[in-house]
Every structure is written in C-alpha cells, then in structure tokens.
Design an enzyme around this catalytic site. Structure first.
Site, PDB file in Angstrom:
ATOM      1  N   GLY A  16     -13.650  -7.961   8.023  1.00 50.84           N
ATOM      2  CA  GLY A  16     -12.348  -7.864   7.369  1.00 50.84           C
ATOM      3  C   GLY A  16     -11.952  -9.205   6.789  1.00 50.84           C
ATOM      4  N   VAL A  19      -5.180 -10.332   5.026  1.00 51.36           N
ATOM      5  CA  VAL A  19      -4.168 -11.381   5.226  1.00 51.36           C
ATOM      6  C   VAL A  19      -4.642 -12.400   6.270  1.00 51.36           C
ATOM      7  CG1 VAL A  19      -1.811 -11.812   6.057  1.00 51.36           C
ATOM      8  CG2 VAL A  19      -2.269  -9.853   4.553  1.00 51.36           C
ATOM      9  N   LYS A 211       1.963  -3.887  21.832  1.00 53.13           N
ATOM     10  CA  LYS A 211       2.013  -5.224  22.440  1.00 53.13           C
ATOM     11  C   LYS A 211       2.564  -5.146  23.862  1.00 53.13           C
ATOM     12  CE  LYS A 211       2.504  -7.330  17.887  1.00 53.13           C
ATOM     13  NZ  LYS A 211       3.470  -7.604  16.814  1.00 53.13           N
TER      14      LYS A 211
HETATM   15  N1  LIG Z   1      -0.857  -9.823   9.344  1.00 55.62           N
HETATM   16  C1  LIG Z   1      -0.364 -10.330  10.464  1.00 55.62           C
HETATM   17  O1  LIG Z   1       0.622 -11.071  10.447  1.00 55.62           O
HETATM   18  C2  LIG Z   1      -0.989 -10.006  11.782  1.00 55.62           C
HETATM   19  C3  LIG Z   1      -0.487 -10.622  12.942  1.00 55.62           C
HETATM   20  C4  LIG Z   1      -1.090 -10.366  14.177  1.00 55.62           C
HETATM   21  C5  LIG Z   1      -2.154  -9.477  14.238  1.00 55.62           C
HETATM   22  N2  LIG Z   1      -2.603  -8.875  13.092  1.00 55.62           N
HETATM   23  C6  LIG Z   1      -3.737  -7.969  13.214  1.00 55.62           C
HETATM   24  O2  LIG Z   1      -4.836  -8.489  12.486  1.00 55.62           O
HETATM   25  C7  LIG Z   1      -5.637  -7.435  11.972  1.00 55.62           C
HETATM   26  C8  LIG Z   1      -5.775  -7.606  10.469  1.00 55.62           C
HETATM   27  O3  LIG Z   1      -4.495  -7.606   9.887  1.00 55.62           O
HETATM   28  P1  LIG Z   1      -4.266  -8.022   8.363  1.00 55.62           P
HETATM   29  O4  LIG Z   1      -2.796  -8.207   8.231  1.00 55.62           O
HETATM   30  O5  LIG Z   1      -5.176  -9.119   7.972  1.00 55.62           O
HETATM   31  O6  LIG Z   1      -4.669  -6.663   7.640  1.00 55.62           O
HETATM   32  P2  LIG Z   1      -5.169  -6.469   6.120  1.00 55.62           P
HETATM   33  O7  LIG Z   1      -4.966  -5.043   5.809  1.00 55.62           O
HETATM   34  O8  LIG Z   1      -4.568  -7.505   5.245  1.00 55.62           O
HETATM   35  O9  LIG Z   1      -6.731  -6.792   6.248  1.00 55.62           O
HETATM   36  C9  LIG Z   1      -7.681  -5.921   6.763  1.00 55.62           C
HETATM   37  C10 LIG Z   1      -8.886  -5.969   5.852  1.00 55.62           C
HETATM   38  O10 LIG Z   1      -9.946  -5.227   6.434  1.00 55.62           O
HETATM   39  C11 LIG Z   1     -10.624  -4.571   5.397  1.00 55.62           C
HETATM   40  N3  LIG Z   1     -11.421  -3.455   5.922  1.00 55.62           N
HETATM   41  C12 LIG Z   1     -11.005  -2.228   6.277  1.00 55.62           C
HETATM   42  N4  LIG Z   1     -12.036  -1.488   6.717  1.00 55.62           N
HETATM   43  C13 LIG Z   1     -13.126  -2.270   6.649  1.00 55.62           C
HETATM   44  C14 LIG Z   1     -14.488  -2.080   6.947  1.00 55.62           C
HETATM   45  N5  LIG Z   1     -14.928  -0.911   7.409  1.00 55.62           N
HETATM   46  N6  LIG Z   1     -15.341  -3.113   6.756  1.00 55.62           N
HETATM   47  C15 LIG Z   1     -14.894  -4.290   6.287  1.00 55.62           C
HETATM   48  N7  LIG Z   1     -13.608  -4.528   5.973  1.00 55.62           N
HETATM   49  C16 LIG Z   1     -12.737  -3.526   6.149  1.00 55.62           C
HETATM   50  C17 LIG Z   1      -9.551  -4.141   4.436  1.00 55.62           C
HETATM   51  O11 LIG Z   1     -10.072  -3.888   3.148  1.00 55.62           O
HETATM   52  C18 LIG Z   1      -8.613  -5.356   4.485  1.00 55.62           C
HETATM   53  O12 LIG Z   1      -8.952  -6.297   3.494  1.00 55.62           O
HETATM   54  C19 LIG Z   1      -4.937  -6.147  12.409  1.00 55.62           C
HETATM   55  O13 LIG Z   1      -5.500  -5.694  13.617  1.00 55.62           O
HETATM   56  C20 LIG Z   1      -3.505  -6.586  12.643  1.00 55.62           C
HETATM   57  O14 LIG Z   1      -2.819  -5.769  13.562  1.00 55.62           O
HETATM   58  C21 LIG Z   1      -2.044  -9.130  11.883  1.00 55.62           C
HETATM   59  N1  LIG Z   2       4.102  -6.298  11.604  1.00 57.89           N
HETATM   60  C1  LIG Z   2       4.170  -7.201  12.704  1.00 57.89           C
HETATM   61  C2  LIG Z   2       3.175  -8.329  12.599  1.00 57.89           C
HETATM   62  C3  LIG Z   2       1.865  -8.018  13.182  1.00 57.89           C
HETATM   63  O1  LIG Z   2       1.944  -7.668  14.517  1.00 57.89           O
HETATM   64  C4  LIG Z   2       5.551  -7.832  12.766  1.00 57.89           C
HETATM   65  O2  LIG Z   2       6.438  -7.512  11.980  1.00 57.89           O
HETATM   66  O3  LIG Z   2       5.759  -8.640  13.668  1.00 57.89           O
END
Ligand SMILES: NC(=O)c1ccc[n+]([C@@H]2O[C@H](COP(=O)([O-])OP(=O)(O)OC[C@H]3O[C@@H](n4cnc5c(N)ncnc54)[C@H](O)[C@@H]3O)[C@@H](O)[C@H]2O)c1
Ligand SMILES: N[C@@H](CCO)C(=O)O
Ligand code: NA
Length: 435
Positions: A16, A19, A211
């Site tokens: 992945g 973000v 969480k």
């Molecule tokens: N964004 C945040 O602030 C945040 C904070 C804490 C935890 N997280 C966790 O981090 C993880 C990622 O979040 P994010 O915000 O980066 O999500 P995102 O949607 O921006 O990124 C996920 C990426 O994974 C890719 N993807 C999906 N299926 C795939 C596959 N089979 N093979 C390869 N790539 C694939 C998607 O195309 C996407 O680019 C999640 O589990 C989320 O809960 C995010």
């Molecule tokens: N969507 C969550 C961030 C990832 O856990 C929040 O608003 O805090």
C-alpha cells in the site's frame, strides 16, 4: 583484535502506498543511512505493492520499487520486515499471514483487522517466531500501544479513557466553540479536509470502537474484539446537548472507555459521546488531536497526547516499529507478544455503570417533580442534582444521577416518557471522568 563482519542488510517491503505509505516510503528512503545506524545494519526498502502503477508516477519514489503483485512480494523469501498500510480486512489479512509464514516480521497500522481478527495474526506471529507490531493502529503517532504492552506491564490498569478519533473530536469541538449543530460542523470538517466524503466509520464510532477493542485487550491482558464493544456515534448529539453540558461545566467528547472492576473479573468496553468536566485533562483536547488517559493502581493517572492521524504522524509510529523489529531481526530475537491469560467477562452495556445527564421537558404544575423523582427511585437510580428552568407554562428539568446501571437508566427513561406530565425526554447523555 578481530572485527565482526558487517551485518547483512535488513530488507523491507511495503504493502500500500496511500496517505500513510507515501510518507513511510519518503522517510525510509531519505533517512535510510541514519535508520541503519540505529538498527545496527543497513536498511533497504526493496519493494512496494500498489494497486495501480499509473498512480505512482507522481510520487517521488524510484519506479523500480513498485509492483502490483503483493503476494509475490511478501513471499519472495528474503524479507525481514513487511509494512502493511493497505487497510481493511482482505487482502491485508492474507498478505500479513503470508509474510509471517515466509519469515518476515510485520508492522501494520490496520486497526480494523486487528480488532476483528487480531488473534489469528498474533498466533501466526508466535508460530513463525516473528514480530507483529502495530503502534500506528491506535491514536496514530501517540505512543500508547507500547506503553500499555511494555511500560505498564507490571502495573494494574484500571481504566482507559480515550479520545481516539480526530474527526469526531474536531466536529464536537466545533460544536462547542461555535454552537453549531452536528450537520453544519460535519460540513465544515469536510470542507477543511478533517472528515472524509463518507464519514460513516468516524461519526458512527466504528473507528473508535476498533481502537477501544485493541486498547482493552492490551490494558487487561485479555481478548477483546470489535463485536464486544458497545458503540454509539455522534450523529445524534445536538447543539442543545453541547449547551447543556456547558451549563454543568462540562464538554461533550466521543470517548473510548475500557474499565475493569476491582475484582479484575469483569470489563466494560464502550464508545459513546459523554459529558466530561471541563477540568478533566481530556476536556482540553481540541480540534483533531487525540489523547488517551490511563488510570492504573501504582502509576496513578497518565495522559498520552498528540496527533492521532495524518500521513507523517502515522508514519512516525510505523517507522518506530520498523526500527524496533529490524533491531530484533539483527539480534535474532523477537519482542513481547500479546498477553491474553486473564479470564474476564466483557459486560453487556446494560450492566455498565456510569452517571447520567437527563433533560426532561415537563408541565409546570404541582406533583411533577415528585413523579419524575419517583421514576428514578423505582429503578434504583439515585439523583445527584436537579435543576429546573421555567419555559412559559412548561419547565425543563435537568437531572444528573449518581452511578447506576445502564439498563436501570434506560428503564427510568422509558417510564419518564410514559408519564402524562412529561412532554419529552430531550437529551440523555452519560457523564464520565468524574471521580
Ligand atoms: N490516514 C491516517 O491518518 C491513518 C492513521 C492511523 C492508521 N491508519 C491506517 O493506515 C492504513 C492505511 O491508511 P491510509 O490512510 O494510508 O489509506 P489509503 O486509502 O490512503 O491507502 C491505502 C492504499 O492501499 C492501496 N491498496 C489497496 N488494496 C491494495 C492491494 N491489494 N495491493 C496493494 N495496494 C493496495 C490503495 O490503492 C491505497 O493507495 C489503514 O489501515 C488505516 O486505518 C491511517
Ligand atoms: N479517521 C481517523 C484516523 C485514522 O484512525 C480519525 O479521524 O482519527
Ligand atoms: Na499510536
């Protein structure tokens, strides 16, 4: 004198590149040399699995790192660490299991998967004698998983109160500051990029519930899944609730609450909006920030505060785990796993005990207060304070209770609604953080 041979490189792959992944890759590539010194061996990002290669062109990451074959990447057999930042249940679960079986330790930010089926992953990690680390999964950059798992492992944690969702805290804070209703505050949060176009997971409390399940398992050394967590979101919170909280010197927050009884045999794990006193440390958590307030027997009260989301802050937590598990790979060891020996019952919400703020619209005539007080008394709910305000021929009663069972309070509210002199129960909210 002999000098030891240079350590072989630690090979890292990432699943992945959204973000979080983009920021992890950026820091990992930029700081590889320094991180290698901290690890005690060179660190090398050897591959990144993405869904579509076209999307990677705009990223400042060497194109040869990208592949669309995630399964082949995690099973190539020479990896030390796999970072999973895809999110969701599948294919994340299948890929993490394949990575562990192929000999890599795993770092994940995936709260949804850990809260739904953490056991399968923890057991696979133990069987493979590899690490499964997930600091980023709860409250983003804030160190809370490791403090619970390691720093507090010798203490008895009694309660965890967390503001673990930034989106809902931003919305409730805006409602508190401006007097806006939920819909307007959500619109503003979306306009400013704090809430997603589909805000369901945040505003309905699913993200916080995942969480809460992870926090409760760590705090109480037991197994808790998202199915065990009572969940209420913030969509029903009104401007009147927020104003009413302010009148009793409180603010409304969406809390993840994990509590254990003094005997250590029953736990309550729940997510719901609650009024907390403005003097409580969690009340000062503004905007999209997160905080986790921990009460434990020996340590007393601890507060962990900071950014709970966002690409770079979340990458900080991921990279901290990467460095730790990479050090373990260099030393040929693995870190502490989950402790799930405690035999505790997860209570149904009806048996959870807390205090309540109840707002009742009544006719203003003799006997009304007595009838209302009687409805509380018959259900064994003790009243702490009552305030009455006149409204023309009607009145509003605001009752704050002592601690009572949730089921008893629900029965009280049912009886109040049936009373002929009660026009309506306009707000019922739990009161937390009062000692
Ligand atoms: N964004 C945040 O602030 C945040 C904070 C804490 C935890 N997280 C966790 O981090 C993880 C990622 O979040 P994010 O915000 O980066 O999500 P995102 O949607 O921006 O990124 C996920 C990426 O994974 C890719 N993807 C999906 N299926 C795939 C596959 N089979 N093979 C390869 N790539 C694939 C998607 O195309 C996407 O680019 C999640 O589990 C989320 O809960 C995010
Ligand atoms: N969507 C969550 C961030 C990832 O856990 C929040 O608003 O805090
Ligand atoms: Na964290």
């Amino acid at each position: 004198m002999t000098t030891s041979a240079p350590a072989r490189p630690i090979r890292i792959a990432m699943l992945g590149c959204g973000v979080v992944g983009t920021e992890v890759a950026r820091f990992l590539l930029r700081d590889a040399e320094e991180l290698g010194r901290r690890v005690g061996a060179p660190v090398e990002l050897v591959g990144i699995a993405v869904r579509r290669l076209e999307r990677t062109r705009s990223l400042d990451i060497p194109s040869e790192l990208f592949t669309t074959d995630a399964k082949a990447l995690v099973t190539r057999g020479d990896l030390d660490v796999v970072i999973e930042v895809i999110g969701g249940i599948e294919p994340a679960r299948e890929l993490i299991l394949a990575a562990l079986e192929s000999g890599a330790s795993v770092v994940t930010a995936n709260k949804a998967l850990l809260a739904e089926d953490g056991d399968t992953l923890y057991e696979a990690a133990v069987k493979a004698e590899r690490d499964l680390y997930y600091e980023a999964a709860v409250a983003g950059a804030i160190p809370i998983v490791r403090p619970l798992r390691e720093s507090l492992a010798g203490d008895r944690v009694e309660r965890v109160l967390g503001i673990v969702n930034g989106t809902t805290n931003f919305i409730l804070d805006a409602m508190t500051t401006t007097g806006a209703g939920f819909d307007d505050a959500l619109d503003e949060a979306q306009r400013l990029g704090f809430a997603e176009a589909d805000p369901t997971a945040d505003v309905e409390g699913f993200d916080a519930a995942a969480k809460a399940a992870i926090l409760a398992g760590l705090a109480f050394h037991t197994r808790v899944t998202i199915a065990d967590v009572h969940r209420e979101g913030i969509t029903e919170v009104t401007a009147a609730d927020v104003a009413s909280a302010s009148e009793i010197g409180s603010v409304v927050k969406l809390l993840a609450i994990c509590e254990i009884d003094p005997e250590g045999s029953q736990v309550s794990v729940r997510v719901h909006p609650a009024m907390i006193p403005a003097t409580h440390p969690l009340a000062s958590v503004r905007g999209a920030y997160n905080a986790v307030f921990v009460e434990s027997e020996a340590a007393g009260q601890l507060m962990f505060y900071g950014p709970g989301a966002g690409g770079a802050p979340t990458a900080s937590a991921v990279l901290g785990d990467v460095v730790t598990v990479a050090r373990h790979r260099v030393d040929g060891v693995f870190g502490p796993g989950e402790t799930v020996h405690a035999q505790v019952e997860v209570l149904d919400i009806g048996r959870a005990r807390t205090r309540y703020h109840v707002q009742i619209d009544v006719e203003d005539r003799p006997g009304v207060l007595a009838a209302v007080a009687e409805a509380f008394a018959v259900h064994d709910v003790s009243i702490k304070t009552v305030r009455q305000e006149g409204r023309g021929g009607d009145a509003q009663l605001v009752v704050v209770t002592h601690e009572a069972d949730d089921a008893a309070l629900a029965a009280t509210v049912g009886q109040l609604r049936d009373l002929e002199m009660v026009r309506g129960v306009s707000s019922v909210m739990r009161v937390e953080g009062v000692s």
